[in-house]
Write an enzyme that holds these catalytic residues in place. Sequence first.
Site, PDB file in Angstrom:
ATOM      1  N   ASN A  93       0.853  -1.182   0.000  1.00 16.66           N
ATOM      2  CA  ASN A  93       0.000   0.000   0.000  1.00 16.66           C
ATOM      3  C   ASN A  93       0.890   1.234   0.000  1.00 16.66           C
ATOM      4  OD1 ASN A  93      -2.524   1.525   0.270  1.00 16.66           O
ATOM      5  ND2 ASN A  93      -1.715   2.060   2.283  1.00 16.66           N
ATOM      6  N   HIS A  95       0.784   5.116   1.308  1.00 18.12           N
ATOM      7  CA  HIS A  95       0.015   5.930   2.241  1.00 18.12           C
ATOM      8  C   HIS A  95       0.607   7.332   2.272  1.00 18.12           C
ATOM      9  CE1 HIS A  95      -2.492   6.945   5.665  1.00 18.12           C
ATOM     10  NE2 HIS A  95      -1.428   7.457   6.236  1.00 18.12           N
ATOM     11  N   SER A 122       4.604   6.973   2.399  1.00 14.87           N
ATOM     12  CA  SER A 122       5.199   5.702   2.837  1.00 14.87           C
ATOM     13  C   SER A 122       4.646   4.547   2.006  1.00 14.87           C
ATOM     14  CB  SER A 122       4.868   5.432   4.315  1.00 14.87           C
ATOM     15  OG  SER A 122       5.260   6.514   5.142  1.00 14.87           O
ATOM     16  N   ASP A 131      -2.630   0.605   8.034  1.00 14.04           N
ATOM     17  CA  ASP A 131      -1.447   1.446   7.810  1.00 14.04           C
ATOM     18  C   ASP A 131      -0.353   1.154   8.826  1.00 14.04           C
ATOM     19  OD1 ASP A 131      -3.736   4.140   7.107  1.00 14.04           O
ATOM     20  OD2 ASP A 131      -2.927   2.610   5.777  1.00 14.04           O
TER      21      ASP A 131
END
Length: 198
Positions: A93, A95, A122, A131
């Site tokens: 992911n 973020h 990030s 997260d």
Amino acid sequence: MQAIVEACQAGRIAGQVVGVISNKADVAGLEKAAAAGVPTAVLSHRDYPTREAYDADLQQLIDSFQPDLVVLAGFMRILTPAITRHFHGRMLNIHPSLLPKYKGVNTHQRALDAGDEEHGVSVHFVTEELDGGPVILQAKVPIFPEDTAADLQQRVHTQEHAIYPLVVQWFCTNRLRLTEQGAELDGELLAAEGYAAD
Ligand SMILES: Nc1nc2c(c(=O)[nH]1)N[C@@H](CN(C=O)c1ccc(C(=O)N[C@@H](CCC(=O)O)C(=O)O)cc1)CN2
Ligand SMILES: NCC(=O)N[C@@H]1O[C@H](COP(=O)([O-])[O-])[C@@H](O)[C@H]1O
């Protein structure tokens, strides 16, 4: 998503985007993917009574594309433990904050409201903790006094488009993996804030 598709097609990523899935039909990402010749699919979370039921079908849909890696790019649904476990170590992911700061949403305004002088993005492995997965790589941007959230988002976007393809290439060339110790690049455990170029 576009940056990764383009990097694959330019040979900067040793891989191909085998499919783009969205939980919303009217999004630019699907149009961009289709324009690039990438198969697309929509699975609306609104058609499901629970997160778990949605994620079970989402998992099956993803598996139907037989990916080696799942890359979240603006996928704005919190995933349940079953699907994060299923893709453990092969789901990334991006973020828009310097994790662990500002998990969740509305990160740019939160950084502005806090009076931060720097912000960033990030890339991390996805785990059950929102997260909270091991960070792989971060990029920092300055915050200027007159910045709006839109200014910050645009400055962060530039860095996103640079670092996400890099991390995907690390995974595609078997340099990046998730172990019990955390994220490792070339067999070396990455720091909490990810890879730090010397
Ligand atoms: N279990 C995990 N799920 C997800 C992760 C993760 O690390 N672990 N990363 C997120 C991506 N993300 C931020 O980077 C994020 C996405 C969505 C939300 C959120 O609050 N979503 C709301 C709906 C918001 C909306 O539809 O606009 C919700 O799901 O109720 C926070 C952070 C992807 N999932
Ligand atoms: N919490 C997750 C989140 O906010 N993700 C954000 O969605 C965009 C996805 O990129 P894209 O839509 O340009 O492919 C990125 O800007 C990323 O930071």
